[in-house]
Scaffold this active site. Structure first.
Site, short mmCIF file in Angstrom:
data_model
loop_
_atom_site.label_atom_id
_atom_site.label_comp_id
_atom_site.label_asym_id
_atom_site.label_seq_id
_atom_site.Cartn_x
_atom_site.Cartn_y
_atom_site.Cartn_z
N HIS A 131 1.38 -0.55 -2.23
CA HIS A 131 1.85 0.99 -2.41
C HIS A 131 2.76 1.18 -0.88
CE1 HIS A 131 -2.00 1.21 -0.03
NE2 HIS A 131 -1.35 1.74 0.72
C1 T46 Z 1 -2.69 1.39 3.77
C2 T46 Z 1 -3.59 -0.03 3.51
C3 T46 Z 1 -3.17 -1.01 4.75
C4 T46 Z 1 -10.31 7.31 2.00
O1 T46 Z 1 -11.09 8.31 1.21
N1 T46 Z 1 -9.75 7.53 3.18
C5 T46 Z 1 -8.91 6.74 3.56
O2 T46 Z 1 -8.60 7.04 4.84
C6 T46 Z 1 -8.34 5.59 3.10
C7 T46 Z 1 -7.39 4.72 3.58
C8 T46 Z 1 -8.82 5.31 1.86
N2 T46 Z 1 -9.69 6.21 1.25
C9 T46 Z 1 -10.37 6.09 -0.19
C10 T46 Z 1 -9.43 6.03 -1.43
C11 T46 Z 1 -9.67 4.93 -2.22
O3 T46 Z 1 -10.61 5.42 -2.99
O4 T46 Z 1 -10.81 4.42 -0.01
C12 T46 Z 1 -10.61 3.92 -1.35
C13 T46 Z 1 -9.80 2.52 -1.24
O5 T46 Z 1 -8.38 2.97 -0.35
P1 T46 Z 1 -7.10 2.23 -0.99
O6 T46 Z 1 -7.19 1.84 -2.40
O7 T46 Z 1 -5.94 3.07 -0.76
O8 T46 Z 1 -7.07 1.00 0.03
P2 T46 Z 1 -5.83 -0.03 0.03
O9 T46 Z 1 -6.59 -1.22 0.75
O10 T46 Z 1 -5.12 -0.23 -1.12
O11 T46 Z 1 -4.92 0.74 1.16
C14 T46 Z 1 -5.22 1.06 2.26
C15 T46 Z 1 -4.70 2.49 2.80
O12 T46 Z 1 -5.01 3.32 1.59
C16 T46 Z 1 -3.32 2.48 2.77
O13 T46 Z 1 -2.98 3.58 3.54
O14 T46 Z 1 -1.61 1.38 4.17
O15 T46 Z 1 -5.04 0.24 3.48
#
Ligand code: T46
Length: 135
Positions: free
Chosen positions: A49
């Site tokens: 993303h």
């Molecule tokens: C990014 C990369 C480097 C939350 O509830 N609060 C938060 O602050 C974050 C970051 C995530 N979440 C929840 C949302 C999802 O259910 O945690 C779960 C995993 O998040 P996500 O799938 O977005 O994780 P990544 O590793 O794909 O991405 C993350 C960050 O979301 C993003 O901003 O830049 O790490």
């Protein structure tokens, strides 16, 4: 495409190392949120993303991992393995995190609170968004 990596000051002595991160000093924005990922399963690739306005600094404080950065026209790969190095990820930058070592802890300092509305999770949409912005 320029990759911006910060080398933070290490306050080392015979006891070991300590790194302190202060917003608007070591970090080029006000830090509203800190999160970290660990216990990443073998072979996992995360991210996929971009953010419309969020800025972040990624620090692999333990172990190692790789980050793919893509600004819509160019791609760069960055290896993170030093707990005193931070990778700046600006807004409008597609990112993928991969090749996590078993012991990797990736800490992220973010300029804003969590907001799903700020995410672009479709690559084609991201490319079009960036093209439109750069017109
Ligand atoms: C990014 C990369 C480097 C939350 O509830 N609060 C938060 O602050 C974050 C970051 C995530 N979440 C929840 C949302 C999802 O259910 O945690 C779960 C995993 O998040 P996500 O799938 O977005 O994780 P990544 O590793 O794909 O991405 C993350 C960050 O979301 C993003 O901003 O830049 O790490």
């Amino acid at each position: 495409m320029q990759v911006v990596k910060y080398t933070f000051q290490q306050h080392g002595d015979e006891r070991g190392q300590l790194v302190a991160l202060e917003e608007m000093r070591d970090i080029p924005f006000e830090v509203k949120r800190v999160y970290y990922m660990y216990d990443t399963a073998d072979g996992v690739r995360r991210g996929y993303h971009a953010h419309k306005s969020l800025e972040q600094i990624l620090v692999c404080i333990h172990g190692s991992c790789k980050i793919l950065l893509d600004n819509g026209s160019e791609r760069k790969k960055v290896f993170l393995e030093k707990p005193y190095e931070g990778l700046y990820v600006p807004s409008n930058m597609w990112r993928e995190m991969y090749d996590f070592s078993e012991d990797a802890v990736l800490m992220v300092l973010a300029s804003d609170y969590y907001d799903e509305e700020d995410y672009i999770r479709d690559y084609q949409e991201f490319v079009e968004y960036v093209l439109e912005r750069n017109k």
